[in-house]
Design a protein around this motif. Structure first.
Motif, short mmCIF file in Angstrom:
data_model
loop_
_atom_site.label_atom_id
_atom_site.label_comp_id
_atom_site.label_asym_id
_atom_site.label_seq_id
_atom_site.Cartn_x
_atom_site.Cartn_y
_atom_site.Cartn_z
N ASN A 191 0.45 -2.06 9.30
CA ASN A 191 0.62 -2.37 7.88
C ASN A 191 2.01 -2.91 7.56
O ASN A 191 2.59 -2.59 6.52
CB ASN A 191 0.31 -1.15 7.01
N PRO A 213 -0.45 1.78 -7.03
CA PRO A 213 -1.19 2.23 -5.84
C PRO A 213 -2.34 1.30 -5.50
O PRO A 213 -3.10 0.86 -6.37
CB PRO A 213 -1.69 3.62 -6.25
N LYS A 230 -5.60 1.04 -2.88
CA LYS A 230 -6.46 1.77 -1.96
C LYS A 230 -7.49 0.83 -1.35
O LYS A 230 -8.09 0.02 -2.05
CB LYS A 230 -7.17 2.91 -2.69
N TYR A 231 -7.66 0.95 -0.06
CA TYR A 231 -8.64 0.15 0.66
C TYR A 231 -9.83 1.03 1.06
O TYR A 231 -9.66 2.21 1.38
CB TYR A 231 -8.02 -0.48 1.90
N GLU A 232 -11.01 0.44 1.04
CA GLU A 232 -12.22 1.20 1.32
C GLU A 232 -12.55 1.26 2.80
O GLU A 232 -13.07 2.25 3.28
CB GLU A 232 -13.41 0.58 0.57
N THR A 279 -8.76 -7.37 -2.98
CA THR A 279 -7.68 -6.51 -3.47
C THR A 279 -6.34 -6.98 -2.93
O THR A 279 -5.31 -6.96 -3.63
CB THR A 279 -7.94 -5.05 -3.04
N GLU A 282 -12.75 1.83 6.59
CA GLU A 282 -12.15 2.78 7.52
C GLU A 282 -11.40 2.02 8.62
O GLU A 282 -11.85 0.98 9.09
CB GLU A 282 -13.23 3.66 8.15
N GLU A 307 0.84 -1.19 0.00
CA GLU A 307 0.00 0.00 0.00
C GLU A 307 0.87 1.23 0.00
O GLU A 307 1.71 1.38 0.86
CB GLU A 307 -0.90 0.01 1.23
N GLY A 308 0.63 2.12 -0.96
CA GLY A 308 1.34 3.39 -0.99
C GLY A 308 2.68 3.28 -1.69
O GLY A 308 3.21 2.19 -1.92
N ASP A 367 -11.63 -5.38 0.15
CA ASP A 367 -10.23 -5.12 0.51
C ASP A 367 -9.41 -6.40 0.51
O ASP A 367 -8.27 -6.42 0.08
CB ASP A 367 -10.16 -4.45 1.88
#
Length: 827
Positions: free
Chosen positions: A557, A38, A40-42, A194, A44, A20-21, A191
């Motif tokens: 992470n 990239p 991205k996770y949805e 992904t 929160e 991630e990132g 997620d």
């Protein structure tokens, strides 16, 4: 090739990967930058309840007061190990649950006694006892008691209303957020998908980044003229450029300085000439005035006094500047003209040309070496690409994807059941809140009607309809309280026992990680394994891998490699040793031989010119004396003022030759001022400015020339003696830079495997979503707020019905009353 193979092996151990990132190189100075596609996770990371969180915190404080005991880790360990014996360990459970047990027992007493008390109260009222008799005895403090009962009941109704609001809010909050559970699960599964699906892209990307590295190396090799040649140039630049720039600048300054000297000298000559002429003219005026003042008229009073005053001031009619104090600059101009015949610009260009030819020489002497290095790089790239394409990782990923699909179908199936049954729960809780609202409404209507309709002058038997209605409402509220309060308390006790225990045994220890600490107890989950996770992964339980550590690392992470300490199965550090791949490249560059000769040479003529200028000593001219002299006014007295004084004194004289001569001399002085003095003032100002500029330009100029001469000698010695060392040092730096790209690439592979690849944040997020968000945030917190609000309202029904019964006696219409006759009371 080995780092790539090792990385692919690690993917096989982990089963899935993700990053991630962006990730930049650890050495930014070399300019390489590696970034994963990239991701991205949805979902929160945290759950915010909003303003209602304040109410949740109030309930948490209450639960802490009721149940302050620490988390029962020992009991939970025994339960997991199946060593828990209720007959032996019940005292520990009672000690831990004592607060909840006491509250539950009080609730049960309420459930049992309230219907019984209500039955007795109803029977007693039916027998005209317990206030059932419709007769009110007069009391001296009756008005006070009525007001006291009304205010008390009003306050209790307000508190009951607050509890009812808590119940409504909690019930609706749970209903709303359980409706969001489907979206929450979808987000987590998306997620996780992904998490699995991005792995093939990242595998390809790892191999592709070698191409990026190789292209950057090729670019640097093709730009060796700039990179290596410019580095050598940069080493020589601090020695040569300051002197060359200063020489160029001084060449221009000398031309400007000569022009300034010529102009200043012209101004000085014009000033001296003007001063001389002015002095002659003023001398003529003085002589003329002396002759005029010798007239016989001046020997008689009162004219004699005026003449004496004029005669005494004649010495002021003179110039104030000595022309001899203004020296000529012709000698300095001639010397500077001789120095300017030397071309300093040509000497500077000679040094510039030397510096600019260094990169060309470097490029011409390294053509063959660069070709050999490029062939070696292409060979390494082919091996890496073949290894990355031949690993069957996608088959493993499809297996995990199918397993994830089954789990998603299972959870969605039960979520539909949960949503269906939550509707019944919502309706049941809504009915409970409505019952309390109904009771509070009866009490409120009773207070409203009773207070509004009460007439203090009316007798108990003559009370109005509205007042009587208020009393009836109060008694109806009392009846509903007895009838429903035990049902409400039953709901409160059940939800309290469930919610309080879930909060203390699941939510709090999960947030404080004590649950993980219990699971991390050595030999707990399996008697033969000290650490359960390491036993499952490596079949070696002595490696310390704990649930708490894995959860914390995933929250941060971190990669699976670091989280599960996979270095015990595969050591990536051994595979990214740069010396395995760069030995041949380094040897090729060692054969590089760059020769730089015929460096800039400054001949003796140039040095003589520099020394000749230094001997001019322009900065030693006494500019301050010249400026001080030219700053003076041209005359010792203001000629206009002197002329005005002459006119003033002449006006006091009788008409005649003396008066006319004085006025004529005054006009002459005014003409001299307008024609000569004004022009001379401008010349003096111009000379002052020229001297000021020359002083600024020549200040430190001799020192700069001396420094240039020093730099010329020092630079020549530097280039002659140290150029070889500079070339070797810069070649070493250039090779280090080239090899640093490979080192950076290998370090990035290591960093990606140990820190980024297979970052397990979605796993921790999914666990948080199940426990922290869904169970505790969506269910337990609103459940606890519900029983807290409804329980408070239900308990307050007890004092409310007491005050309502007492107050109804003052509002209802009585059948009889006390009658006073002759101080006696009759019924």
């Amino acid at each position: 090739m080995a780092p790539v193979l090792g990385f692919l092996l690690l993917l096989g151990l982990c089963g899935d990967t993700v990053s991630e990132g962006p990730l930049t190189s650890t050495d930014r100075s070399v300019g390489l930058k590696f970034e994963f596609p990239p991701v991205k996770y949805e979902t929160e990371e945290s759950y915010e309840a909003g303003p209602i969180n304040i109410l949740f915190q109030i309930v948490h404080v209450f639960l802490h007061l009721v149940q302050p005991n620490p988390f029962p880790e020992d009991i939970l360990r025994k339960v997991i190990q199946k060593k828990f014996d209720l007959s032996k360990d019940y005292e520990k459970i009672i000690y831990y649950e004592i607060g909840i047990i006491i509250c539950a027992v009080l609730g049960l007493l309420f459930i049992i006694l309230m219907p019984l008390v209500g039955l007795i109260f109803c029977s007693c009222r039916c027998c005209n006892k317990c206030g059932g008799e419709m007769h009110q005895r007069q009391k001296k403090n009756g008005n006070f008691l009525r007001k006291y009962f009304a205010v008390s009941l009003l306050v209790i109704c307000l508190l009951i209303s607050i509890g009812i609001i808590y119940g409504f809010v909690a019930n609706q909050h749970m209903r709303t957020h359980i409706g969001k559970t489907w979206k929450l699960s979808e987000s987590n599964f998306k997620d996780l998908r992904t998490f699995l699906n991005t792995t093939p892209e990242q595998i390809d990307y790892i191999a592709e980044q070698y191409t990026t590295t190789k292209e950057r190396v090729f670019s640097d090799l093709d730009n060796i003229k700039v990179l290596l040649g410019s580095r050598i140039y940069q080493q020589l630049k601090p020695k040569l450029i300051p002197m060359l720039d200063d020489a160029m600048a001084i060449g221009e300054e000398l031309k400007t300085l000569r022009e300034s000297l010529v102009q200043a000298n012209l101004n000085l000559m014009d000033t001296k000439q003007s001063l001389t002429q002015l002095g002659h003219n003023l001398s003529d005026v003085r002589r003329g005035l002396e002759q005029t003042l010798s007239d016989s008229t001046c020997h008689a009073d009162p004219v004699q006094t005026t003449c004496n005053d004029i005669r005494s001031s004649l010495g002021l009619v003179n110039v104030s500047i000595n022309p001899d104090q203004l020296p000529s600059l012709e000698e300095h101009i001639n010397n500077l003209t001789a120095v300017l015949r030397t071309n300093l610009t040509a000497l500077a260009h000679q040094g510039y040309n030397y510096l600019y030819t260094i990169p060309e020489r470097v490029q011409n002497e390294t053509v063959n070496i660069i070709a050999d290095v490029k062939r070696a790089l292409n060979s390494i790239g082919s091996n890496i690409e073949t290894a990355s394409q031949g690993f069957p990782i996608r088959d493993r990923l499809s297996y995990f994807s199918s397993y994830l699909k089954k789990a998603e179908d299972y959870i969605h199936r039960y979520l539909r059941v949960l949503e269906e049954y939550d509707l019944y729960r919502w309706l049941g809780c809504l009915v409970a809140c409505c019952l309390l609202t109904l009771i509070a409404t009866f009490y409120s209507l009773g207070l409203l009607c009773g207070t509004y309709g009460y007439d203090q002058s009316a007798s108990p038997t003559g009370r109005g309809f509205i007042s009587n209605t208020g009393g009836v409402f109060l008694m109806v509220g009392v009846g509903f309280s007895f009838f429903f309060c035990w049902l409400l308390m039953t709901l409160v006790v059940l939800s309290f026992v469930l919610g309080a225990n879930m909060e203390k045994l699941v939510c709090e220890p999960y947030q404080s990680k004590k649950l993980f600490q219990v699971l991390d107890t050595p030999y707990l989950l399996k008697e033969d394994w000290k650490y359960y996770l390491s036993g499952m992964i490596f079949d070696n339980s002595d490696i310390q891998i704990t649930f708490e550590q894995v959860y914390s690392d995933c929250k941060e992470n971190k990669s699976i490699y670091a989280t599960l300490k996979l270095e015990h199965a595969y050591n990536i550090t051994d595979q990214v040793n740069i010396t395995k791949y760069t030995g041949d490249i380094y040897s090729s560059f060692e054969n590089m031989n760059i020769s730089i000769k015929n460096v800039m040479k400054v001949d003796e003529e140039g040095r003589r010119n520099l020394r000749a200028f230094h001997s001019l000593e322009l900065d030693k001219v006494d500019y301050a004396a010249i400026m001080a002299e030219t700053a003076k006014p041209p005359t010792q007295v203001n000629l206009l003022t002197f002329a005005d004084n002459l006119d003033a004194k002449a006006s006091n004289l009788t008409p005649g030759n003396l008066k006319n001569s004085l006025r004529s001399h005054a006009e002459t002085l005014r003409r001299i001022h307008d024609v000569q003095v004004v022009l001379l003032q401008r010349l003096l100002s111009a000379v002052y400015q020229c001297m000021q500029e020359l002083q600024q330009k020549t200040t430190g100029l001799g020192v700069r020339m001396q420094n240039i001469l020093f730099f010329v000698n020092d630079t020549q010695n530097f280039v002659t003696n140290l150029i070889t060392a500079v070339v070797h040092e810069e070649r070493r730096k250039y090779v280090t830079t080239i090899l640093s790209y490979f080192e950076q690439y290998l370090q990035w592979v290591k960093h990606s495997v140990t820190e980024q690849i297979a970052a397990c944040k979605p796993v921790a997020t999914a666990l948080d979503s199940v426990v922290n968000i869904f169970l505790c945030g969506y269910v337990i917190d609103p459940l606890n707020l519900f029983w807290f609000g409804i329980g408070k309202a239900t308990v307050l029904l007890l004092p409310a019905l007491i005050f309502a019964v007492k107050l109804a006696k003052y509002y209802r219409r009585m059948d009889s009353e006390d009658v006073y006759e002759d101080g006696k009371v009759d019924k």
